[in-house]
Design a protein around this motif. Structure first.
Motif, PDB file in Angstrom:
ATOM      1  N   SER A   1       8.650  30.111  46.947  1.00  0.00           N
ATOM      2  CA  SER A   1       8.763  28.665  47.174  1.00  0.00           C
ATOM      3  C   SER A   1       7.704  27.912  46.388  1.00  0.00           C
ATOM      4  O   SER A   1       7.930  26.785  45.932  1.00  0.00           O
ATOM      5  N   PHE A   2       6.534  28.536  46.211  1.00  0.00           N
ATOM      6  CA  PHE A   2       5.495  27.915  45.391  1.00  0.00           C
ATOM      7  C   PHE A   2       5.954  27.816  43.938  1.00  0.00           C
ATOM      8  O   PHE A   2       5.776  26.780  43.275  1.00  0.00           O
ATOM      9  N   ILE A   3       6.569  28.893  43.440  1.00  0.00           N
ATOM     10  CA  ILE A   3       7.103  28.866  42.081  1.00  0.00           C
ATOM     11  C   ILE A   3       8.173  27.784  41.956  1.00  0.00           C
ATOM     12  O   ILE A   3       8.206  27.034  40.965  1.00  0.00           O
ATOM     13  N   ALA A   4       9.032  27.690  42.973  1.00  0.00           N
ATOM     14  CA  ALA A   4      10.082  26.676  42.949  1.00  0.00           C
ATOM     15  C   ALA A   4       9.492  25.271  42.950  1.00  0.00           C
ATOM     16  O   ALA A   4       9.981  24.376  42.248  1.00  0.00           O
ATOM     17  N   ALA A   5       8.426  25.068  43.739  1.00  0.00           N
ATOM     18  CA  ALA A   5       7.787  23.751  43.798  1.00  0.00           C
ATOM     19  C   ALA A   5       7.147  23.400  42.454  1.00  0.00           C
ATOM     20  O   ALA A   5       7.229  22.256  41.995  1.00  0.00           O
ATOM     21  N   VAL A   6       6.512  24.385  41.819  1.00  0.00           N
ATOM     22  CA  VAL A   6       5.919  24.158  40.493  1.00  0.00           C
ATOM     23  C   VAL A   6       7.020  23.906  39.462  1.00  0.00           C
ATOM     24  O   VAL A   6       6.907  23.024  38.605  1.00  0.00           O
ATOM     25  N   PHE A   7       8.092  24.663  39.560  1.00  0.00           N
ATOM     26  CA  PHE A   7       9.228  24.513  38.650  1.00  0.00           C
ATOM     27  C   PHE A   7       9.809  23.098  38.742  1.00  0.00           C
ATOM     28  O   PHE A   7      10.042  22.428  37.725  1.00  0.00           O
ATOM     29  N   GLY A   8      10.014  22.629  39.973  1.00  0.00           N
ATOM     30  CA  GLY A   8      10.578  21.296  40.149  1.00  0.00           C
ATOM     31  C   GLY A   8       9.575  20.187  39.934  1.00  0.00           C
ATOM     32  O   GLY A   8       9.952  19.063  39.583  1.00  0.00           O
ATOM     33  N   GLY A   9       8.293  20.478  40.162  1.00  0.00           N
ATOM     34  CA  GLY A   9       7.248  19.474  40.024  1.00  0.00           C
ATOM     35  C   GLY A   9       6.534  19.272  41.343  1.00  0.00           C
ATOM     36  O   GLY A   9       7.093  18.684  42.270  1.00  0.00           O
ATOM     37  N   LEU A  10       5.301  19.790  41.451  1.00  0.00           N
ATOM     38  CA  LEU A  10       4.538  19.662  42.690  1.00  0.00           C
ATOM     39  C   LEU A  10       4.358  18.187  43.040  1.00  0.00           C
ATOM     40  O   LEU A  10       3.999  17.373  42.200  1.00  0.00           O
ATOM     41  N   GLY A  11       4.595  17.870  44.301  1.00  0.00           N
ATOM     42  CA  GLY A  11       4.482  16.489  44.748  1.00  0.00           C
ATOM     43  C   GLY A  11       5.803  15.752  44.770  1.00  0.00           C
ATOM     44  O   GLY A  11       5.889  14.654  45.323  1.00  0.00           O
ATOM     45  N   SER A  12       6.850  16.342  44.212  1.00  0.00           N
ATOM     46  CA  SER A  12       8.172  15.716  44.189  1.00  0.00           C
ATOM     47  C   SER A  12       9.103  16.484  45.114  1.00  0.00           C
ATOM     48  O   SER A  12       9.383  17.661  44.886  1.00  0.00           O
ATOM     49  N   LEU A  13       9.603  15.823  46.163  1.00  0.00           N
ATOM     50  CA  LEU A  13      10.514  16.498  47.093  1.00  0.00           C
ATOM     51  C   LEU A  13      11.822  16.852  46.407  1.00  0.00           C
ATOM     52  O   LEU A  13      12.340  17.956  46.553  1.00  0.00           O
ATOM     53  N   GLN A  14      12.370  15.898  45.654  1.00  0.00           N
ATOM     54  CA  GLN A  14      13.614  16.169  44.947  1.00  0.00           C
ATOM     55  C   GLN A  14      13.423  17.301  43.947  1.00  0.00           C
ATOM     56  O   GLN A  14      14.292  18.171  43.794  1.00  0.00           O
TER      57      GLN A  14
END
Length: 292
Positions: free
Chosen positions: A226-239
């Protein structure tokens, strides 16, 4: 072609659970400016809460599911009060928060091993193992349930953030905490709320993940995905966290289906390195200099 579509369906299922975990990362990061590595411990406790509610107390699934989310939210708030608030009060560097988060993660994992034990535990069967057949496609009932439940709670969260007063307060605090406090926003309450929301979703994700697989003390390690996914999408952005999670889930299942399941984890970390090198802010993140 049907095999490819089957992999997409499987990827959407696991990606939706990654999204529940990843938005907790993004919420905390947007407010506190650090990656909460203790999030995995909350996911683990959520999985154990759900298991014992359903086996020891015989709660029906719906009650155990929501109760696990609430208990995980309370635990996340407790972690913030004990491990992070003293650091906030002393205005400690962000590195201290990361070290504290790692310490909390190790503590939560080992307290489960010391008290409950390292034994793998399996949830009682809630949904039939018989898949839903649509032509050549087979959709597992648990997979469909995971996707629907995750989608509903993610939509509710995004609605809360974008269309309510408390959501606007969260956005303002994430933009500038000091200015928000001067404008009358109770930033301490907002921090508690963010940890509670992240913990609630982490608890739900823990139950869903535990139902699909098994429950064990190291189940929180899945939070690395999930951390990788959050970094992939952009940390701080829910979308961004949601999009990154879904894409990661699809990439993993396609890798498992067409190459080998042994490369499933490898491709996730290769993706992390690639994103950090090519686009450090992620797909939907913003360039920042002070967040770490």
């Amino acid at each position: 072609m049907s095999g490819f579509i089957q992999q997409i369906i499987n990827g959407l299922s696991i990606g939706s659970v990654y999204a529940l975990m990843a938005v907790g990362y993004s919420l905390v990061y947007s407010i506190m400016n650090f990656s909460n590595f203790a999030h995995g411990g909350i996911i683990m406790f959520g999985a154990y809460f759900g298991f014992f509610f359903m086996t020891l107390y015989k709660f029906p699934f719906s009650v155990a599911f929501i109760a696990s989310g609430i208990c995980a939210a309370l635990m996340a708030i407790l972690v913030e009060r004990v491990a992070y608030k003293p650091l906030r009060d002393r205005r400690a560097p962000f590195l201290y928060f990361i070290i504290s988060a790692m310490g909390v993660s190790i503590f939560l994992e080992n307290i489960i091993i010391a008290t409950i034990g390292p034994t793998f535990r399996t949830y009682p069967e809630v949904f039939s193992a018989q898949p839903i057949k649509i032509g050549n496609l087979a959709i597992g009932r648990i997979d469909l349930t995971m996707f629907i439940i995750s989608a509903v709670f993610l939509v509710l969260l995004i609605y809360l953030i974008d269309h309510t007063k408390i959501g606007k307060a969260i956005q303002a605090t994430s933009f500038n905490m000091k200015a928000s406090a001067l404008m009358g926003i109770n930033t301490d309450f907002i921090i508690l709320l963010v940890f509670g929301l992240g913990g609630f979703l982490a608890g739900l994700a823990g139950v869903l993940f535990g139902m699909k697989y098994t429950v064990y003390p190291q189940i929180g390690n899945i939070t690395l995905k999930s951390f990788i996914a959050a970094v992939f999408g952009g940390l701080g952005s829910l979308q961004g966290a949601v999009i990154g999670s879904v894409l990661l889930g699809i990439i993993e299942t396609i890798t498992s289906g067409y190459i080998s399941s042994q490369y499933r984890d490898l491709i996730a970390f290769v993706l992390l390195i690639f994103i950090l090198v090519v686009r450090p802010m992620g797909l939907m993140g913003k360039v920042t200099e002070d967040k770490a």
